[in-house]
Motif scaffolding. Structure first.
Motif, PDB file in Angstrom:
ATOM      1  N   GLY A   1       1.094  58.654  87.701  1.00  0.00           N
ATOM      2  CA  GLY A   1       0.982  57.966  89.401  1.00  0.00           C
ATOM      3  C   GLY A   1       0.484  58.403  90.408  1.00  0.00           C
ATOM      4  O   GLY A   1       0.622  60.151  89.914  1.00  0.00           O
ATOM      5  N   GLU A   2       0.490  57.796  91.181  1.00  0.00           N
ATOM      6  CA  GLU A   2      -0.188  58.643  92.531  1.00  0.00           C
ATOM      7  C   GLU A   2       0.586  58.021  93.988  1.00  0.00           C
ATOM      8  O   GLU A   2       0.091  57.302  93.559  1.00  0.00           O
ATOM      9  CB  GLU A   2      -1.748  58.850  92.411  1.00  0.00           C
ATOM     10  N   LEU A   3       0.114  58.571  94.816  1.00  0.00           N
ATOM     11  CA  LEU A   3       0.359  57.332  96.287  1.00  0.00           C
ATOM     12  C   LEU A   3      -0.545  58.725  96.718  1.00  0.00           C
ATOM     13  O   LEU A   3      -0.793  59.204  97.457  1.00  0.00           O
ATOM     14  CB  LEU A   3       1.980  58.698  96.386  1.00  0.00           C
ATOM     15  N   GLY A   4      -0.914  57.501  97.005  1.00  0.00           N
ATOM     16  CA  GLY A   4      -1.874  57.939  98.020  1.00  0.00           C
ATOM     17  C   GLY A   4      -3.479  57.809  97.335  1.00  0.00           C
ATOM     18  O   GLY A   4      -4.313  58.603  97.539  1.00  0.00           O
ATOM     19  N   PHE A   5      -4.168  55.910  97.024  1.00  0.00           N
ATOM     20  CA  PHE A   5      -5.645  56.331  96.239  1.00  0.00           C
ATOM     21  C   PHE A   5      -6.778  57.117  96.888  1.00  0.00           C
ATOM     22  O   PHE A   5      -7.482  57.399  96.718  1.00  0.00           O
ATOM     23  CB  PHE A   5      -5.296  55.083  95.870  1.00  0.00           C
ATOM     24  N   GLY A   6      -6.536  56.339  97.950  1.00  0.00           N
ATOM     25  CA  GLY A   6      -8.200  56.840  98.945  1.00  0.00           C
ATOM     26  C   GLY A   6      -9.172  56.513  98.456  1.00  0.00           C
ATOM     27  O   GLY A   6      -9.726  55.620  98.341  1.00  0.00           O
ATOM     28  N   THR A   7      -9.930  58.150  98.588  1.00  0.00           N
ATOM     29  CA  THR A   7     -11.158  57.301  97.610  1.00  0.00           C
ATOM     30  C   THR A   7     -11.004  57.536  96.693  1.00  0.00           C
ATOM     31  O   THR A   7     -12.222  57.165  96.121  1.00  0.00           O
ATOM     32  CB  THR A   7     -12.238  58.935  98.311  1.00  0.00           C
ATOM     33  N   GLY A   8     -10.176  57.941  96.084  1.00  0.00           N
ATOM     34  CA  GLY A   8      -9.833  57.560  94.626  1.00  0.00           C
ATOM     35  C   GLY A   8     -10.648  58.411  93.772  1.00  0.00           C
ATOM     36  O   GLY A   8      -9.838  58.942  92.412  1.00  0.00           O
ATOM     37  N   LEU A   9     -11.297  60.157  94.523  1.00  0.00           N
ATOM     38  CA  LEU A   9     -11.188  61.201  94.156  1.00  0.00           C
ATOM     39  C   LEU A   9     -10.392  61.823  93.670  1.00  0.00           C
ATOM     40  O   LEU A   9     -10.899  62.291  92.492  1.00  0.00           O
ATOM     41  CB  LEU A   9     -11.865  62.231  95.139  1.00  0.00           C
ATOM     42  N   ASN A  10      -8.896  61.759  92.959  1.00  0.00           N
ATOM     43  CA  ASN A  10      -7.478  63.024  92.393  1.00  0.00           C
ATOM     44  C   ASN A  10      -8.401  62.224  91.256  1.00  0.00           C
ATOM     45  O   ASN A  10      -7.766  62.481  89.974  1.00  0.00           O
ATOM     46  CB  ASN A  10      -6.801  62.147  92.590  1.00  0.00           C
ATOM     47  N   ILE A  11      -8.866  60.684  90.843  1.00  0.00           N
ATOM     48  CA  ILE A  11      -8.018  59.773  90.009  1.00  0.00           C
ATOM     49  C   ILE A  11      -9.825  60.197  88.946  1.00  0.00           C
ATOM     50  O   ILE A  11      -9.705  59.998  88.346  1.00  0.00           O
ATOM     51  CB  ILE A  11      -7.904  57.828  90.101  1.00  0.00           C
TER      52      ILE A  11
ATOM     53  N   VAL B   1      -1.241  53.701  94.507  1.00  0.00           N
ATOM     54  CA  VAL B   1      -0.820  52.726  95.717  1.00  0.00           C
ATOM     55  C   VAL B   1      -1.623  53.030  96.608  1.00  0.00           C
ATOM     56  O   VAL B   1      -1.694  54.424  97.121  1.00  0.00           O
ATOM     57  CB  VAL B   1       0.503  53.115  95.892  1.00  0.00           C
ATOM     58  N   GLU B   2      -1.600  52.360  97.260  1.00  0.00           N
ATOM     59  CA  GLU B   2      -2.398  52.179  98.683  1.00  0.00           C
ATOM     60  C   GLU B   2      -2.002  51.264  99.428  1.00  0.00           C
ATOM     61  O   GLU B   2      -2.302  50.159  99.398  1.00  0.00           O
ATOM     62  CB  GLU B   2      -3.413  52.074  98.777  1.00  0.00           C
ATOM     63  N   ALA B   3      -1.685  51.381 100.642  1.00  0.00           N
ATOM     64  CA  ALA B   3      -1.534  50.400 101.928  1.00  0.00           C
ATOM     65  C   ALA B   3      -2.823  50.412 102.381  1.00  0.00           C
ATOM     66  O   ALA B   3      -2.757  48.684 103.182  1.00  0.00           O
ATOM     67  CB  ALA B   3      -0.333  51.249 102.905  1.00  0.00           C
TER      68      ALA B   3
ATOM     69  N   MET C   1      -0.753  48.567  98.852  1.00  0.00           N
ATOM     70  CA  MET C   1       0.821  47.479  99.622  1.00  0.00           C
ATOM     71  C   MET C   1       1.777  48.587  99.432  1.00  0.00           C
ATOM     72  O   MET C   1       1.055  49.897  99.274  1.00  0.00           O
ATOM     73  CB  MET C   1       2.176  47.027  98.172  1.00  0.00           C
ATOM     74  N   GLU C   2       2.807  49.001 100.359  1.00  0.00           N
ATOM     75  CA  GLU C   2       3.307  50.241 101.354  1.00  0.00           C
ATOM     76  C   GLU C   2       3.974  50.449 100.018  1.00  0.00           C
ATOM     77  O   GLU C   2       4.860  50.012  98.553  1.00  0.00           O
ATOM     78  CB  GLU C   2       4.616  50.022 102.360  1.00  0.00           C
ATOM     79  N   ALA C   3       4.530  52.269 100.237  1.00  0.00           N
ATOM     80  CA  ALA C   3       4.304  53.032  98.660  1.00  0.00           C
ATOM     81  C   ALA C   3       5.581  52.548  98.339  1.00  0.00           C
ATOM     82  O   ALA C   3       6.278  52.590  97.430  1.00  0.00           O
ATOM     83  CB  ALA C   3       4.474  54.793  99.045  1.00  0.00           C
ATOM     84  N   GLY C   4       6.732  52.528  99.527  1.00  0.00           N
ATOM     85  CA  GLY C   4       8.110  52.090  98.816  1.00  0.00           C
ATOM     86  C   GLY C   4       8.112  50.797  98.333  1.00  0.00           C
ATOM     87  O   GLY C   4       8.640  50.804  97.444  1.00  0.00           O
TER      88      GLY C   4
ATOM     89  N   LEU D   1       1.214  63.650  94.213  1.00  0.00           N
ATOM     90  CA  LEU D   1       1.778  62.993  95.363  1.00  0.00           C
ATOM     91  C   LEU D   1       1.235  63.685  97.031  1.00  0.00           C
ATOM     92  O   LEU D   1       1.006  64.890  96.958  1.00  0.00           O
ATOM     93  CB  LEU D   1       3.624  64.083  95.220  1.00  0.00           C
ATOM     94  N   ASP D   2       0.255  62.552  97.029  1.00  0.00           N
ATOM     95  CA  ASP D   2      -1.224  62.646  98.208  1.00  0.00           C
ATOM     96  C   ASP D   2      -0.957  61.874  98.898  1.00  0.00           C
ATOM     97  O   ASP D   2      -2.298  60.853  99.408  1.00  0.00           O
ATOM     98  CB  ASP D   2      -2.323  62.656  97.405  1.00  0.00           C
ATOM     99  N   GLY D   3       0.307  61.668 100.130  1.00  0.00           N
ATOM    100  CA  GLY D   3      -0.101  60.852 100.997  1.00  0.00           C
ATOM    101  C   GLY D   3      -0.398  62.348 102.224  1.00  0.00           C
ATOM    102  O   GLY D   3      -0.927  63.420 102.054  1.00  0.00           O
TER     103      GLY D   3
ATOM    104  N   SER E   1       1.928  64.055 109.931  1.00  0.00           N
ATOM    105  CA  SER E   1       1.317  62.591 110.469  1.00  0.00           C
ATOM    106  C   SER E   1       1.840  61.421 109.790  1.00  0.00           C
ATOM    107  O   SER E   1       1.531  60.411 109.954  1.00  0.00           O
ATOM    108  CB  SER E   1      -0.549  63.129 109.768  1.00  0.00           C
ATOM    109  N   ASN E   2       2.142  61.818 108.919  1.00  0.00           N
ATOM    110  CA  ASN E   2       2.643  60.725 107.494  1.00  0.00           C
ATOM    111  C   ASN E   2       4.210  60.338 106.716  1.00  0.00           C
ATOM    112  O   ASN E   2       4.257  60.792 105.172  1.00  0.00           O
ATOM    113  CB  ASN E   2       1.037  60.771 106.785  1.00  0.00           C
ATOM    114  N   PRO E   3       5.161  60.273 107.939  1.00  0.00           N
ATOM    115  CA  PRO E   3       6.466  61.444 107.228  1.00  0.00           C
ATOM    116  C   PRO E   3       7.222  59.583 106.822  1.00  0.00           C
ATOM    117  O   PRO E   3       7.344  60.021 105.365  1.00  0.00           O
ATOM    118  CB  PRO E   3       7.187  60.922 108.411  1.00  0.00           C
TER     119      PRO E   3
END
Ligand SMILES: Cc1cc2nc3c(=O)[nH]c(=O)nc-3n(C[C@H](O)[C@H](O)[C@H](O)COP(=O)(O)OP(=O)(O)OC[C@H]3O[C@@H](n4cnc5c(N)ncnc54)[C@H](O)[C@@H]3O)c2cc1C
Ligand SMILES: C[S@@+](CC[C@H](N)C(=O)[O-])C[C@H]1O[C@@H](n2cnc3c(N)ncnc32)[C@H](O)[C@@H]1O
Length: 624
Positions: free
Chosen positions: A61-71, A93-95, A148-151, A166-168, A173-175
């Motif tokens: 699982g990942e929080l924060g897909f972003g560019t997909g680099l981790n994946i 997850v990516e909002a 969607m939002e992580a929660g 866990l990559d927020g 800056s992103n509480p």
């Protein structure tokens, strides 16, 4: 019906070439070397690849897909170190999804990821709210991306990850990404013994993870960061199933679109299903020369709308990989009732469809698209498809062993299901059985409320290549002409073609496609009649059959939307059967769960006064 690029983007490039979030002001990955950071912080931090040694399946699982680099880094490691035949499931997850061109530019820094990156990019842009599946077939991997939002995403996902990235952005800056509710969601969706890793050692994150049961350790950090975090849950009890345990045998009863979609989905998860078909593939409702792949439209925007939006996207994706089965793309949904105008406005604005995938059409635009005189307004559905069922079924059943037999009964002998023929002889045995027999499901799962709706389509030779439309009835191109209809009749299970029904189809088409109808003149029509399997709430049955014995599943009740719904729901059922996380958010899985009728009946009986009659189900079907 063409798409335009969506200009919205949540990030911009600094003068020094660094991608930065506009909203959070933070960067997506280390400026030293993002890929090296992913490997050090997330892959090594979660004990990979050692953690998946000996495993038939592994889930990250990942929080924060972003560019997909981790994946991509994860997939790169998986492809060289996985067990033969093992499957990797990723949930990310990516909002605030990035624009494709930003991702392309960001990933260009790592040529060793070019091939994986290209395959990610062709499956980009995913911006519609909901879950999206991205396939990496050659690697035996797939990614369920929750936009969607992580929660919200953690509440919707039903899986259990063996490792969490866990990559927020930084907690300062992103509480929201690190709030206790999100960390509790991570713990709730973790397998026993799961590992978690992150770049931050912020006190709130350490305490938050410890509060939800993780044992947290600081480790030397990457690049300019002096420390990072590794965390783990207590070890599993008992240990995960060893790979030496034989894979369960899977049998699918029925080779229509439901059976073929299940077959494709099981094979994608590494199983080799046996298909048992009473006649030939496509002998039932799935055997018309063409089928329209169209969602059920629901102006409410709730789970029904979400289910069909996700199903359409998935069907369109999977069918685009079967070019030989594709007849046409895009369709026009016509306004039929006065309320349709407001309904279509609401539907076109739904964020569960991709940007610009739906567009309102004026009466003039509809007329131009269909080559008809000006009539009703409409809705252009870009991702609708017209497919040739025989070609699609052949493609999805290609490697399956098909046993020609009619299953008359099912028995469980304590270890496996026995599939029995009409004389009681055993046809096959399997630990997992999926009933995909259309209306034949009534005999095999008698506790479920399935009923038949007879339908006849009319077929005309030429003109071919007509634009597809749907409304009161539908008209779609076939390989050598077009098809229109269809009739809907209850309490009639005849599958003979009838002249009177051609008359009804013609009268219906004359109202929406008068020019096309006139072109037919007095030409002779052929046709095909078959039975739809429907349910009292017009939603499919997809999931376990309520039964005390394990391993019995059903995919049926597809009504008039089988070609849209079956590809996604086949993946849902196959995932449940083999212990993978479903591609469906929880609320969507609930509306198709077969046990819903039994639960509702129990609730009704609980509420009911003795002697009061139960309501009879409404008898109506949704149109093709
Ligand atoms: C006239 C008409 C037009 C339609 N047009 C469209 C359309 O354009 N687009 C769309 O999405 N949907 C359309 N539909 C609906 C669509 O056809 C169905 O939703 C879909 O075909 C159902 O697929 P299925 O696999 O569940 O059932 P079926 O296609 O009926 O397949 C069931 C299979 O199981 C086999 N079987 C049954 N019992 C047994 C048994 N006991 N043992 C072994 N095998 C068994 C049957 O022989 C059959 O091959 C239409 C339906 C009709 C009637
Ligand atoms: C550091 S970046 C992730 C980098 C990414 N893992 C990669 O490999 O490129 C953090 C991501 O979290 C996303 N994000 C921030 N807050 C969020 C929230 N509340 N819910 C979901 N995603 C969020 C951001 O949009 C951003 O893409």
């Amino acid at each position: 019906l063409t798409s335009e690029p969506d200009p919205a983007t949540p990030a911009s490039w600094d003068a020094d070439g660094v991608l930065r979030s506009l909203q959070f002001g933070d960067i997506y990955f280390s400026t030293t070397d993002g890929l090296a950071e992913s490997r050090a912080v997330f892959l090594a931090g979660c004990g990979l690849p050692e953690a998946w040694r000996g495993r038939r399946a592994f889930c990250v699982g990942e929080l924060g897909f972003g560019t997909g680099l981790n994946i991509l880094a994860l997939l790169d490691l998986w492809r060289v170190s996985r067990e033969p035949g093992a499957r990797l499931q990723v949930f990310s997850v990516e909002a605030f999804p990035l624009a494709e061109e930003d991702v392309r530019r960001a990933l260009a820094a790592w040529p060793e990821l070019t091939d994986l990156g290209e395959r990610l990019l062709v499956q980009w842009p995913r911006r519609a709210r909901g879950f999206h599946r991205l396939d990496f077939e050659a690697e035996g991997a797939f990614v369920d991306l929750a936009i969607m939002e992580a929660g919200e995403a953690l509440k919707a996902w039903t899986g259990a990850a063996d490792a969490w990235f866990l990559d927020g952005f930084s907690p300062a800056s992103n509480p929201d990404m690190w709030r206790p509710e999100v960390l509790a969601g991570v713990a709730a969706r973790s397998a026993p013994g799961a590992r978690a890793a992150t770049f931050t050692v912020a006190g709130a994150v350490r305490r938050g993870l410890a509060d939800v049961g993780y044992i947290v350790d600081k480790r030397p950090g990457f690049g300019r960061k002096s420390e990072r975090l590794e965390a783990r849950l207590p070890p599993p009890d008992p240990a995960p199933a060893p790979i030496s345990r034989p894979a369960p045998r899977v049998a699918i009863i029925g080779a229509g679109i439901a059976g073929a979609a299940l077959c494709r989905a099981f094979r994608a998860l590494g199983a080799e299903p046996l298909v048992i078909e009473a006649e030939t593939p496509g002998a039932g409702a799935s055997g018309n020369p063409a089928a329209l792949v169209m969602p059920r439209l629901d102006a409410g925007g709730g789970p029904v709308a979400q289910l069909y939006a996700q199903a359409l996207a998935r069907a369109a994706d999977l069918m685009s990989r079967c070019p030989g089965a594709l007849i046409a793309q895009g369709a026009v949904q016509l306004e039929v009732a006065a309320k349709d105008s407001a309904r279509f406005e609401a539907i076109a604005a739904q964020d569960v469809f991709e940007h610009k995938a739906l567009a309102r059409l004026t009466a003039m635009e509809v007329a131009a698209a269909l080559g008809e005189p000006e009539g009703p307004r409409g809705l252009a559905i870009r991702d609708a498809r017209v497919v040739e069922p025989a070609a699609l079924l052949a493609r999805w059943l290609v490697h399956a062993k098909i046993v020609p037999a009619s299953v008359a009964g099912l028995e469980h002998d304590g270890a496996a299901w026995r599939l029995l023929g009409p004389g009681g002889a055993e046809i096959a045995r399997a630990e997992i059985v999926c009933i995909a027999a259309g209306v034949g499901g009534r005999v095999l799962a008698p506790s479920l409320p399935l009923y038949a709706v007879r339908g006849q389509v009319s077929l005309a030779a030429g003109p071919s290549a007509i634009a597809a439309s749907n409304g009161e009835g539908y008209a779609i191109p076939t390989r050598d002409g077009f098809l229109f209809g269809a009739t809907h009749d209850h309490d009639d299970e005849g599958i003979d073609t009838r002249t009177a029904d051609h008359g009804r189809n013609l009268a219906q088409m004359a109202r929406s496609r008068p020019r096309l109808t006139a072109q037919l003149g007095a030409s002779l029509l052929s046709g095909r009649a078959s039975l739809r399997a429907a349910t009292p709430d017009f939603l499919p049955l997809a999931g376990p059959v309520p039964d005390l014995r394990p391993g019995l599943f059903i995919l049926s009740g597809l009504g008039s939307r089988g070609f849209c719904a079956a590809p996604l729901l086949g993946e849902h059922v196959a995932a449940l059967a083999l212990g993978f996380a479903s591609p469906l958010p929880q609320a969507l899985a609930e509306i198709v769960e077969p046990a819903r009728f039994i639960r509702r009946r129990a609730r009704r009986l609980g509420r009911q006064m003795p002697g009061r009659p139960t309501a009879t189900p409404r008898r109506r079907a949704h149109r093709e």
